[in-house]
Design a protein around this motif. Structure first.
Motif, PDB file in Angstrom:
ATOM      1  N   HIS A 133      44.181  14.624  51.686  1.00  0.00           N
ATOM      2  CA  HIS A 133      43.051  14.760  50.969  1.00  0.00           C
ATOM      3  C   HIS A 133      43.160  14.250  49.314  1.00  0.00           C
ATOM      4  CE1 HIS A 133      40.727  15.305  55.087  1.00  0.00           C
ATOM      5  NE2 HIS A 133      41.567  16.340  54.483  1.00  0.00           N
ATOM      6  N   MET A 134      42.552  13.448  48.677  1.00  0.00           N
ATOM      7  CA  MET A 134      43.482  13.158  47.050  1.00  0.00           C
ATOM      8  C   MET A 134      42.327  13.438  46.660  1.00  0.00           C
ATOM      9  SD  MET A 134      44.906  10.183  44.887  1.00  0.00           S
ATOM     10  CE  MET A 134      46.331  10.156  45.152  1.00  0.00           C
ATOM     11  N   LEU A 135      41.963  14.467  45.967  1.00  0.00           N
ATOM     12  CA  LEU A 135      40.615  14.755  44.932  1.00  0.00           C
ATOM     13  C   LEU A 135      40.553  15.159  43.885  1.00  0.00           C
ATOM     14  CD1 LEU A 135      40.174  18.537  47.705  1.00  0.00           C
ATOM     15  CD2 LEU A 135      39.624  16.087  48.467  1.00  0.00           C
ATOM     16  N   ASP A 136      39.546  14.316  43.045  1.00  0.00           N
ATOM     17  CA  ASP A 136      39.350  14.848  42.119  1.00  0.00           C
ATOM     18  C   ASP A 136      39.451  15.805  41.794  1.00  0.00           C
ATOM     19  OD1 ASP A 136      37.376  14.688  39.510  1.00  0.00           O
ATOM     20  OD2 ASP A 136      37.854  12.721  39.516  1.00  0.00           O
ATOM     21  N   ALA A 137      40.339  16.172  40.555  1.00  0.00           N
ATOM     22  CA  ALA A 137      40.365  17.467  40.081  1.00  0.00           C
ATOM     23  C   ALA A 137      39.226  18.240  39.082  1.00  0.00           C
ATOM     24  CB  ALA A 137      42.187  17.567  39.187  1.00  0.00           C
ATOM     25  N   ALA A 138      38.377  17.412  39.182  1.00  0.00           N
ATOM     26  CA  ALA A 138      37.662  17.656  38.378  1.00  0.00           C
ATOM     27  C   ALA A 138      36.333  18.096  38.854  1.00  0.00           C
ATOM     28  CB  ALA A 138      36.933  16.870  37.020  1.00  0.00           C
ATOM     29  N   THR A 139      35.497  17.498  40.002  1.00  0.00           N
ATOM     30  CA  THR A 139      34.819  17.179  40.635  1.00  0.00           C
ATOM     31  C   THR A 139      34.766  18.084  42.447  1.00  0.00           C
ATOM     32  OG1 THR A 139      35.193  14.909  41.144  1.00  0.00           O
ATOM     33  CG2 THR A 139      33.575  15.557  39.279  1.00  0.00           C
ATOM     34  N   GLY A 140      36.580  17.686  42.703  1.00  0.00           N
ATOM     35  CA  GLY A 140      36.660  17.466  43.937  1.00  0.00           C
ATOM     36  C   GLY A 140      35.411  16.953  45.114  1.00  0.00           C
ATOM     37  N   ASP A 141      35.489  15.670  44.375  1.00  0.00           N
ATOM     38  CA  ASP A 141      35.336  14.661  45.334  1.00  0.00           C
ATOM     39  C   ASP A 141      36.674  13.611  46.003  1.00  0.00           C
ATOM     40  OD1 ASP A 141      32.707  14.869  44.804  1.00  0.00           O
ATOM     41  OD2 ASP A 141      32.835  14.127  42.782  1.00  0.00           O
ATOM     42  N   ARG A 142      36.391  13.864  47.264  1.00  0.00           N
ATOM     43  CA  ARG A 142      37.525  12.626  47.508  1.00  0.00           C
ATOM     44  C   ARG A 142      37.504  11.597  47.026  1.00  0.00           C
ATOM     45  NH1 ARG A 142      38.336  12.897  53.606  1.00  0.00           N
ATOM     46  NH2 ARG A 142      37.122  11.179  54.311  1.00  0.00           N
ATOM     47  N   VAL A 143      38.892  10.803  46.755  1.00  0.00           N
ATOM     48  CA  VAL A 143      39.018   9.243  46.236  1.00  0.00           C
ATOM     49  C   VAL A 143      39.793   9.119  46.825  1.00  0.00           C
ATOM     50  CG1 VAL A 143      38.561   9.979  43.964  1.00  0.00           C
ATOM     51  CG2 VAL A 143      40.682  10.699  44.973  1.00  0.00           C
ATOM     52  N   ARG A 144      40.995   9.377  48.422  1.00  0.00           N
ATOM     53  CA  ARG A 144      41.713   8.648  48.943  1.00  0.00           C
ATOM     54  C   ARG A 144      41.939  10.055  49.996  1.00  0.00           C
ATOM     55  NH1 ARG A 144      47.349   5.659  48.400  1.00  0.00           N
ATOM     56  NH2 ARG A 144      47.355   4.539  50.126  1.00  0.00           N
ATOM     57  N   HIS A 145      42.354   8.832  51.403  1.00  0.00           N
ATOM     58  CA  HIS A 145      43.242   9.909  52.600  1.00  0.00           C
ATOM     59  C   HIS A 145      43.471   9.131  53.345  1.00  0.00           C
ATOM     60  CE1 HIS A 145      41.652  10.982  57.217  1.00  0.00           C
ATOM     61  NE2 HIS A 145      41.934  12.759  56.343  1.00  0.00           N
ATOM     62  N   TRP A 146      44.436  10.605  53.402  1.00  0.00           N
ATOM     63  CA  TRP A 146      45.603   9.374  54.432  1.00  0.00           C
ATOM     64  C   TRP A 146      46.145  10.174  55.687  1.00  0.00           C
ATOM     65  CZ3 TRP A 146      46.656  10.994  49.709  1.00  0.00           C
ATOM     66  CH2 TRP A 146      47.246   9.325  48.874  1.00  0.00           C
ATOM     67  N   SER A 147      45.269   9.318  56.958  1.00  0.00           N
ATOM     68  CA  SER A 147      45.375   9.808  58.440  1.00  0.00           C
ATOM     69  C   SER A 147      46.224  10.736  58.716  1.00  0.00           C
ATOM     70  CB  SER A 147      44.334   9.543  59.033  1.00  0.00           C
ATOM     71  OG  SER A 147      44.269   9.765  60.919  1.00  0.00           O
ATOM     72  N   ALA A 148      46.933  11.954  58.965  1.00  0.00           N
ATOM     73  CA  ALA A 148      47.546  12.520  59.346  1.00  0.00           C
ATOM     74  C   ALA A 148      47.427  13.153  60.152  1.00  0.00           C
ATOM     75  CB  ALA A 148      48.866  13.270  57.947  1.00  0.00           C
ATOM     76  N   GLU A 149      48.222  13.550  60.927  1.00  0.00           N
ATOM     77  CA  GLU A 149      48.321  14.827  62.364  1.00  0.00           C
ATOM     78  C   GLU A 149      49.709  15.807  62.551  1.00  0.00           C
ATOM     79  OE1 GLU A 149      48.043  13.959  66.585  1.00  0.00           O
ATOM     80  OE2 GLU A 149      46.118  12.435  65.947  1.00  0.00           O
ATOM     81  N   ASN A 150      49.569  17.277  62.388  1.00  0.00           N
ATOM     82  CA  ASN A 150      50.285  18.676  62.743  1.00  0.00           C
ATOM     83  C   ASN A 150      50.875  18.124  60.744  1.00  0.00           C
ATOM     84  OD1 ASN A 150      50.089  18.618  65.391  1.00  0.00           O
ATOM     85  ND2 ASN A 150      50.960  16.969  65.168  1.00  0.00           N
ATOM     86  N   VAL A 151      50.155  18.016  60.449  1.00  0.00           N
ATOM     87  CA  VAL A 151      50.460  18.370  58.385  1.00  0.00           C
ATOM     88  C   VAL A 151      50.684  19.661  58.046  1.00  0.00           C
ATOM     89  CG1 VAL A 151      49.946  18.133  56.134  1.00  0.00           C
ATOM     90  CG2 VAL A 151      48.996  16.632  57.249  1.00  0.00           C
ATOM     91  N   GLY A 152      52.250  21.063  58.452  1.00  0.00           N
ATOM     92  CA  GLY A 152      52.200  21.334  58.196  1.00  0.00           C
ATOM     93  C   GLY A 152      52.758  22.362  56.431  1.00  0.00           C
ATOM     94  N   SER A 153      53.050  21.355  55.743  1.00  0.00           N
ATOM     95  CA  SER A 153      53.413  21.751  54.170  1.00  0.00           C
ATOM     96  C   SER A 153      52.732  20.940  52.789  1.00  0.00           C
ATOM     97  CB  SER A 153      55.221  20.972  55.101  1.00  0.00           C
ATOM     98  OG  SER A 153      55.309  19.594  54.124  1.00  0.00           O
ATOM     99  N   GLN A 154      53.081  21.202  52.202  1.00  0.00           N
ATOM    100  CA  GLN A 154      52.461  21.026  50.917  1.00  0.00           C
ATOM    101  C   GLN A 154      53.530  19.709  50.941  1.00  0.00           C
ATOM    102  OE1 GLN A 154      53.245  23.042  47.834  1.00  0.00           O
ATOM    103  NE2 GLN A 154      55.086  21.791  46.682  1.00  0.00           N
ATOM    104  N   PRO A 155      51.920  18.912  50.617  1.00  0.00           N
ATOM    105  CA  PRO A 155      52.744  17.798  50.519  1.00  0.00           C
ATOM    106  C   PRO A 155      53.741  16.616  49.615  1.00  0.00           C
ATOM    107  CG  PRO A 155      49.985  17.203  50.052  1.00  0.00           C
ATOM    108  CD  PRO A 155      50.851  18.208  50.665  1.00  0.00           C
ATOM    109  N   VAL A 156      54.672  16.018  49.322  1.00  0.00           N
ATOM    110  CA  VAL A 156      55.277  15.731  48.195  1.00  0.00           C
ATOM    111  C   VAL A 156      54.988  13.621  47.752  1.00  0.00           C
ATOM    112  CG1 VAL A 156      56.393  18.075  47.605  1.00  0.00           C
ATOM    113  CG2 VAL A 156      57.345  15.521  48.784  1.00  0.00           C
TER     114      VAL A 156
END
Length: 156
Positions: free
Chosen positions: A113-136
């Motif tokens: 989930h890409m969130l607005d840092a100020a509000t926490g609102d989701r601005v984008r979403h990548w559907s992905a299964e088994n996410v096991g690390s911090q994304p880069v």
């Protein structure tokens, strides 16, 4: 100040601390986010999160973002410790990442989930299964390590 003094003030931790603007941020096993002055280890503020946080917080000049326990990502004001927002992610195995004005937060089965840092609102979403690390992010692509596998996944 000995090394033990500073971390004893934060409590026992599962994860490495993070640093921004001469402040060290640590999350205790029992669910307390503590801001410590790097110069002397004194407590600047504390905030309740959730117990069982196994990944370090993401920090910048304004925010401290924590993947809190089994269901949510929470952001705090880096200076005051006031909670700014909370976003439901589901179980998270990856540390949050601050990129400019956005936060990347993961859910093992809900994706990235890409969130607005100020509000926490989701601005984008990548559907992905088994996410096991911090994304880069590199070259406009999202990369992450799979949970319970040894593969790197790429999302366009």
């Amino acid at each position: 100040m000995s090394k033990e003094e500073g971390f004893n003030r934060a409590g026992e931790v599962y994860t490495a601390p993070a640093v921004a603007n001469e402040t060290v941020f640590a999350v205790s096993k029992t669910g307390t986010l503590t801001a410590l002055a790097a110069a002397d280890g004194s407590v600047e503020w504390q905030a309740n999160v959730e117990p069982g946080i196994y990944v370090p917080p993401a920090v910048d000049d304004e925010h401290v973002v924590v993947a809190a326990g089994n269901a949510r990502t929470m952001a705090f004001n880096a200076t005051t410790g006031d909670r700014l927002w909370m976003f439901e992610t589901g179980v998270s195995k990856g540390a949050p990442v601050i990129i400019g004005d956005h936060v990347l937060a993961t859910g093992a089965n809900t994706g990235v989930h890409m969130l607005d840092a100020a509000t926490g609102d989701r601005v984008r979403h990548w559907s992905a299964e088994n996410v096991g690390s911090q994304p880069v992010v590199a070259a406009g692509r999202l990369f992450y390590l799979g949970w319970n596998v040894s593969d790197i996944f790429v999302v366009e």
